[in-house]
Design an enzyme around this catalytic site. Structure first.
Site, PDB file in Angstrom:
ATOM      1  CB  SER A  27      -0.836  -0.494   1.212  1.00  0.00           C
ATOM      2  OG  SER A  27       0.178  -0.506   2.620  1.00  0.00           O
ATOM      3  CD  GLU A  28       0.447   4.271   1.613  1.00  0.00           C
ATOM      4  OE1 GLU A  28      -0.680   5.126   2.120  1.00  0.00           O
ATOM      5  OE2 GLU A  28       0.691   3.078   2.657  1.00  0.00           O
ATOM      6  CB  SER A  29       7.483   1.757  -0.720  1.00  0.00           C
ATOM      7  OG  SER A  29       6.848   0.715  -1.018  1.00  0.00           O
TER       8      SER A  29
END
Length: 277
Positions: free
Chosen positions: A44-46
């Protein structure tokens, strides 16, 4: 070469939590390259860190589709990765949503506690609520009237809706395109759906169409915004600890704890993280 580390945050086991990629020194990477790394990972995010000397870092967050101003679980993952290398410390992160300080502590494992950007909240409009309920395939009777619908912020905007029952929360089957359109118009990062088990214990689910993800298993930014919302409603005292269970309905159990900062609108969000292969 830039090492891409992989962690799951808000869990002490690799079978739970929310996965995030972490690059501890992203100097030399372009926006397009960071987005490509995030898309390749599919999390979903990095988080991409740019060391500025000492324990200070610029940090940027990318979903598979776009840059995000602030992300809680990727912050926790990045802080734990740093803690494994530098030990207990207080680090200063400079996000697009403002400065975020993180305390890294070590016990049985490494835990990180971030202090969010200032929180704020406003009532959702009637049209926002109507369209959200339609996209979620919920009715007004599915809502808990004790918790009014709001748009809350602690770095990003999140629509906050209270389910009347645990069963309603567990049965999530929404119109992805319709909710994505509404969220794009409102600039919302997630829709934070929750059920109140008690005054300070909650179960949550966070649809995340803007990131190309049906659901987020642990959402630190939403947890901070939600805690600010609770305090705004007078349902929480300064320093009182909130426990949020998230991800269980999708097989990724996660545990987030939050605490309002006394005399401030910011919120502390704590969790563990572990590396994954």
């Amino acid at each position: 070469m830039h090492d891409v580390l992989k962690y799951v945050a808000f869990t002490s086991t690799a079978s739970g939590g929310n996965a995030a990629g972490v690059v501890l020194d992203a100097h030399g990477l372009s926006d397009g390259q960071m987005l490509a790394i995030a898309a390749d990972l599919g999390y979903s995010e990095s988080a991409f860190l740019f060391p500025e000397g000492g324990h200070a870092y610029r940090i940027r967050y990318f979903s598979p589709l776009a840059e995000v101003a602030f992300c809680g679980h990727a912050t926790i993952a990045a802080a734990v990765a740093l803690g494994e290398r530098i030990g207990p410390a207080v680090v200063d992160l400079f996000t697009q949503a403002g400065p975020v300080q993180v305390e890294i502590t070590k016990g049985d494992g490494i835990t990180a506690t971030l202090t969010s950007p200032p929180s704020s909240t406003r009532p959702a409009t009637g049209e926002e609520l109507r369209r959200a309920l339609e996209a979620l395939r919920w009715s007004a009777d599915d809502l808990d009237p004790a918790y009014p619908p709001h748009v809350a912020n602690a770095g990003n905007d999140h629509l906050v809706l209270a389910a009347a029952t645990r069963e309603r929360l567990a049965d999530l089957d929404y119109d992805f395109d319709a909710l994505a359109e509404l969220m794009a118009e409102g600039g919302w990062t997630t829709v934070h759906l929750f059920w109140a088990e008690s005054r300070t214990v909650f179960h949550a689910r966070d649809p995340f169409p803007p990131g190309g993800v049906v659901e987020d298993p642990a959402t630190g930014a939403a947890a901070a915004a939600f805690t600010g919302y609770l305090r705004h409603l007078g349902r929480l005292d300064d320093g009182e600890v909130v426990t949020i269970h998230q991800g269980a309905d999708m097989g990724r159990p996660s545990l987030l704890t939050t605490t309002p900062v006394p005399g401030d609108t910011r919120v502390k969000v704590s969790g563990a993280a572990v590396p994954i292969s």
